[in-house]
Write a protein that holds these residues in place. Structure first.
Motif: not given
Length: 272
Positions: A152-160
């Motif tokens: 979930d954390w990394y997905a938020d990074v990528i979503a940027e």
């Protein structure tokens, strides 16, 4: 008409499943506008994939949507994947999906041994301290957090980066690679199925989850990364057979690459 029936009619997500989906694909998360992506017959190896490969949002999605869908995966059977925007093969359906059942016929050990035997003779110096002898799979890592939370954390990074989102019918994240029909490593390995077998093994040993794909890139979250130099070197050996370009067109040697992945909670790969 119930809320679930409305979602079913608008998204047709049940078509992603060979059995029509049953109740697995009923989502409580409201999806943005999107479309089903069908494979181009010219890219369907056996001309047997007679259903859409995945659902794709029309526009980039906000941070947080990936994690909400990931949390529903066990019930829905749909794994979210952030997909690089632009003129990508999936925009034209130029994808080659396979049945995830095919993954059962391959192992990470077998893939690594075969790739090492094929490639190591040309890179013996760069593969110090292993040389031409395949070291085999690395020992499992120790989780530092729940794999879902790290994903979930990394997905938020990528979503940027403002990327669209795909949903694939997959029992686990590794299987989504095959369901989508991604072909980004074609120049290294003609068939995606063996790569998915490696991802399954990494899921089990390192808490890896598939988070994002690009034309020739892959982003994985890692909940149990190597934390010692020796362990990282063993993991780096696996990475080299999986994606030689990430090592040799990056740091240049296995030992230098290993230093970069110590304690790292994400692995990024790209194929030339």
């Amino acid at each position: 008409m119930s809320v679930h029936e409305q979602r079913r009619l608008s998204a047709d997500l049940g078509l992603l499943f060979g059995d029509g989906g049953g109740n697995r694909w009923e989502l409580s998360v409201e999806l943005p506008p999107g479309t089903l992506v069908w494979p181009d017959p010219d890219y369907d190896r056996w001309r047997t994939h007679h259903r859409p490969s995945f659902w794709l949002s029309d526009d980039p999605v906000p941070a947080g949507l990936w994690s909400r869908l990931r949390a529903e995966h066990r019930r829905s059977g749909l794994w979210p994947v952030l997909l690089e925007d632009g003129m990508q093969p999936w925009s034209a359906g130029q994808i080659a999906p396979d049945s995830p059942d095919e993954i059962d016929h391959f192992t990470a050990e077998g893939f690594m041994a075969e790739a090492w035997a094929d490639l190591a003779g040309d890179y013996e110096a760069e593969l110090t301290p292993f040389g031409i002898e395949c070291p085999g799979l690395a020992e499992p890592g120790t989780p530092v957090a729940d794999p879902g939370m790290v994903a979930d954390w990394y997905a938020d990074v990528i979503a940027e980066r403002m990327t669209p989102l795909g949903l694939a019918a997959a029992a686990r994240s590794a299987d989504a690679l095959v369901a989508i029909g991604w072909q980004g490593a074609l120049h290294h390995n003609e068939w995606t199925v063996p790569l998915a077998a490696v991802l399954r093994s990494w899921e089990d040993r390192f808490g890896v989850r598939l988070v994002a794909l690009g034309f020739n890139t892959m982003e994985l979250s890692v909940a149990a990364p190597p934390v010692t130099a020796a362990h990282a070197l063993s993991v780096a050996a696996e990475h080299w057979t999986f994606c030689p370009d990430a090592v040799f067109q990056g740091p240049g040697t296995l030992e230098d690459y290993a230093e970069q992945i110590i304690g790292q909670n994400f692995w990024s790969f790209w194929w030339d």
